[in-house]
Design an enzyme around this catalytic site. Structure first.
Site, PDB file in Angstrom:
ATOM      1  N   TYR A   4       0.849  -1.197   0.000  1.00 33.83           N
ATOM      2  CA  TYR A   4       0.000   0.000   0.000  1.00 33.83           C
ATOM      3  C   TYR A   4       0.879   1.238   0.000  1.00 33.83           C
ATOM      4  CZ  TYR A   4      -4.991  -0.857   0.397  1.00 33.83           C
ATOM      5  OH  TYR A   4      -6.294  -1.130   0.116  1.00 33.83           O
TER       6      TYR A   4
ATOM      7  N   GLU B  14      -0.443   4.830  -0.407  1.00 35.03           N
ATOM      8  CA  GLU B  14      -1.215   6.075  -0.581  1.00 35.03           C
ATOM      9  C   GLU B  14      -0.329   7.284  -0.365  1.00 35.03           C
ATOM     10  OE1 GLU B  14      -2.327   3.592   1.416  1.00 35.03           O
ATOM     11  OE2 GLU B  14      -4.523   3.531   1.417  1.00 35.03           O
TER      12      GLU B  14
ATOM     13  N   ASP C 126      -6.532  14.429 -24.624  1.00 36.46           N
ATOM     14  CA  ASP C 126      -6.566  13.001 -24.282  1.00 36.46           C
ATOM     15  C   ASP C 126      -5.784  12.283 -25.383  1.00 36.46           C
ATOM     16  OD1 ASP C 126      -7.072  10.331 -24.007  1.00 36.46           O
ATOM     17  OD2 ASP C 126      -9.198  10.576 -23.523  1.00 36.46           O
TER      18      ASP C 126
ATOM     19  N   THR D 133      -3.590   6.778 -21.620  1.00 31.08           N
ATOM     20  CA  THR D 133      -3.358   5.448 -21.075  1.00 31.08           C
ATOM     21  C   THR D 133      -1.888   5.133 -21.316  1.00 31.08           C
ATOM     22  OG1 THR D 133      -4.014   4.516 -23.188  1.00 31.08           O
ATOM     23  CG2 THR D 133      -5.678   4.528 -21.445  1.00 31.08           C
TER      24      THR D 133
ATOM     25  N   LYS E 233      -1.432   1.545 -24.891  1.00 24.96           N
ATOM     26  CA  LYS E 233      -1.784   1.478 -26.324  1.00 24.96           C
ATOM     27  C   LYS E 233      -0.495   1.625 -27.132  1.00 24.96           C
ATOM     28  CE  LYS E 233      -6.549   2.950 -25.604  1.00 24.96           C
ATOM     29  NZ  LYS E 233      -6.843   3.680 -24.376  1.00 24.96           N
TER      30      LYS E 233
ATOM     31  N   ARG F  32      -1.286  -1.896 -18.515  1.00 23.38           N
ATOM     32  CA  ARG F  32      -2.541  -1.148 -18.459  1.00 23.38           C
ATOM     33  C   ARG F  32      -2.434  -0.080 -17.380  1.00 23.38           C
ATOM     34  NH1 ARG F  32      -5.370  -3.852 -21.737  1.00 23.38           N
ATOM     35  NH2 ARG F  32      -7.074  -2.376 -21.611  1.00 23.38           N
TER      36      ARG F  32
HETATM   37  N1  DSN Z   1     -11.246   1.108 -25.025  1.00 23.33           N
HETATM   38  C1  DSN Z   1     -10.339   2.085 -25.578  1.00 23.33           C
HETATM   39  C2  DSN Z   1     -10.224   1.970 -27.036  1.00 23.33           C
HETATM   40  O1  DSN Z   1     -10.296   0.866 -27.517  1.00 23.33           O
HETATM   41  O2  DSN Z   1     -10.042   2.951 -27.718  1.00 23.33           O
HETATM   42  C3  DSN Z   1     -10.671   3.468 -25.192  1.00 23.33           C
HETATM   43  O3  DSN Z   1     -10.975   3.496 -23.868  1.00 23.33           O
END
Ligand code: DSN
Length: 424
Positions: free
Chosen positions: A57, A59, A204, A231, A234, A240
């Site tokens: 933990y 925090e 974003d 994120t 990707k 993730r």
């Molecule tokens: N699920 C993601 C995507 O595939 O673009 C976006 O959150």
């Protein structure tokens, strides 16, 4: 083939979960991942993700934690923050959000009061659920208004409309970014409009973070964008997770840290933070630049085949890692296309197209991209062939013998380009 993970304890203890994970390993190895928001992480990233940091933990933030025993978690989080600031050339970073969705939500709560307005991309034109889809709880708290593409065929954004709506609605946040848009944005125009109306500009960059990191796309911070959310899993090719970057404003950075913890989340997932640190280290390596460039070359090679075969693409093609195609000319909907392609080892997703007359579960489009197959080592030639095979299946979606032949070719291609353990 990627070295199979050592799962010996799991195999002894829990055969059901063990078999499911082995099944997924096989699925990933034998098929082609074309979902543009997915990727294959390196073995080092997976090792950090599976580490004992999951027991801890933490925090708070490095040097200011609520529990003891933080000498190693602080090291890990500091490494992650320093590396990602270097990648994106910014002053502040929060690496704790569990996902891109929580990164966006934490940013709204940091910078807005209930009832304040966010101006973002229309959802059917490529925006994301967390940009204000009515099904999300944030729409009960904040007011979301929209801009759109001016021309669906070229993907050009209507910056005139954006400015008009901004002057009329006086948003506190002007939000750029998308999850299904194949062109690049004009960050200068967005930052200028935000400044004119006194809004904070937010990008974003979840989909294209890796393209920015590798220098293949412009860095929104170079044009004065205030905040980038993303994120990490990707095009950035990490585990993730979510990410919030602040160009230079210390007050915004402090508000965002407080909003992530204690505002929105409890303890950060330190094994994921460590894995992010490893992935950011990979993104700083020179060959990540080649990777980012190749993602785009590969997507363009696929788009050329779609253009040659006269399949309509939203935005008329691609300048990034993804393609959004209208497949209604094949007499099928996006769901049927997704199923037919999955059966032959090509995984992608059904997707709404701009102003789609069809419902979300049976939309008119499919969305696919090249981040994962580029990680496998595919170049333009292989990507063009994959695009040809996709179209062959879409044209012959009821013909089991053609689909069988395509499946064999996909399996052979996947075997020739195994998922790598190392990314540099
Ligand atoms: N699920 C993601 C995507 O595939 O673009 C976006 O959150």
């Amino acid at each position: 083939m990627a070295t199979p993970q050592d799962l010996s304890f799991l195999e002894d203890q829990d055969d059901d979960v063990f078999k499911a994970i082995r099944g997924e390993e096989k699925r990933q190895e034998e098929g082609l991942e074309l979902i543009p928001s997915e990727n294959y992480v390196s073995r080092a990233v997976r090792e950090a993700t599976g580490s004992i940091l999951t027991n801890k933990y933490s925090e708070g933030y490095p040097g200011k934690r609520y529990y003891g025993g933080q000498e190693f978690t602080d090291v890990v989080e500091d490494i992650a923050r320093e590396r990602v600031k270097k990648i994106f050339n910014c002053k502040y970073a929060n690496v704790q959000t569990h996902s891109g969705a929580s990164a966006n939500i934490a940013t709204y709560f940091a910078l807005l009061e209930p009832g304040d307005t966010v101006l973002g991309m229309d959802l059917s034109h490529g925006g994301h659920l967390t940009h204000g889809h009515p099904v999300t709880y944030i729409t009960k708290i904040f007011n979301f208004v929209r801009y759109k593409m001016k021309d669906i065929e070229t993907g050009e954004i209507d910056y005139g409309e954006m400015r008009e709506v901004a002057l009329r609605e006086k948003p506190k946040i002007l939000l750029a970014g998308f999850s299904a848009y194949s062109r690049e944005l004009d960050y200068q125009k967005i930052a200028d409009i935000a400044r004119e109306v006194g809004a904070i500009s937010m990008m974003d960059a979840a989909h294209i973070a890796g393209l920015i990191a590798g220098g293949a796309h412009k860095n929104p911070f170079d044009y004065g964008i205030d905040v980038i959310t993303s994120t990490t899993h990707k095009t950035l090719r990490g585990p993730r997770g979510g990410l919030i970057l602040i160009r230079e404003d210390e007050d915004i950075a402090k508000k965002i840290d407080k909003s992530v913890f204690p505002g929105l989340q409890g303890g950060p997932l330190m094994h994921q933070v460590a894995a992010r640190a490893v992935a950011f280290g990979e993104a700083l390596e020179p060959n990540f630049k080649k990777y980012a460039q190749q993602i785009i070359k590969n997507a363009k090679a696929m788009a050329e085949v779609f253009e040659r075969e006269e399949v309509r693409m939203l935005g008329g093609g691609t300048s990034n890692h993804l393609i959004l195609a209208d497949i209604t000319s094949f007499g099928i909907n996006g769901h049927e296309a997704e199923v037919a392609l999955d059966e032959v080892g090509m995984t992608l997703n059904k997707n709404m197209i701009a102003d789609d007359p069809n419902p979300p579960m049976r939309p008119s489009g499919i969305r696919f991209g090249t981040p994962a197959i580029t990680t496998r080592g595919f170049k333009e030639k292989e990507c063009a062939r994959v695009a040809e095979l996709m179209i062959e299946v879409l044209r012959n979606h009821d013909d089991e013998s053609i689909k069988g032949k395509v499946h064999e070719e996909i399996k052979a291609l996947a075997a020739k380009f195994p998922i790598p353990d190392k990314h540099f």
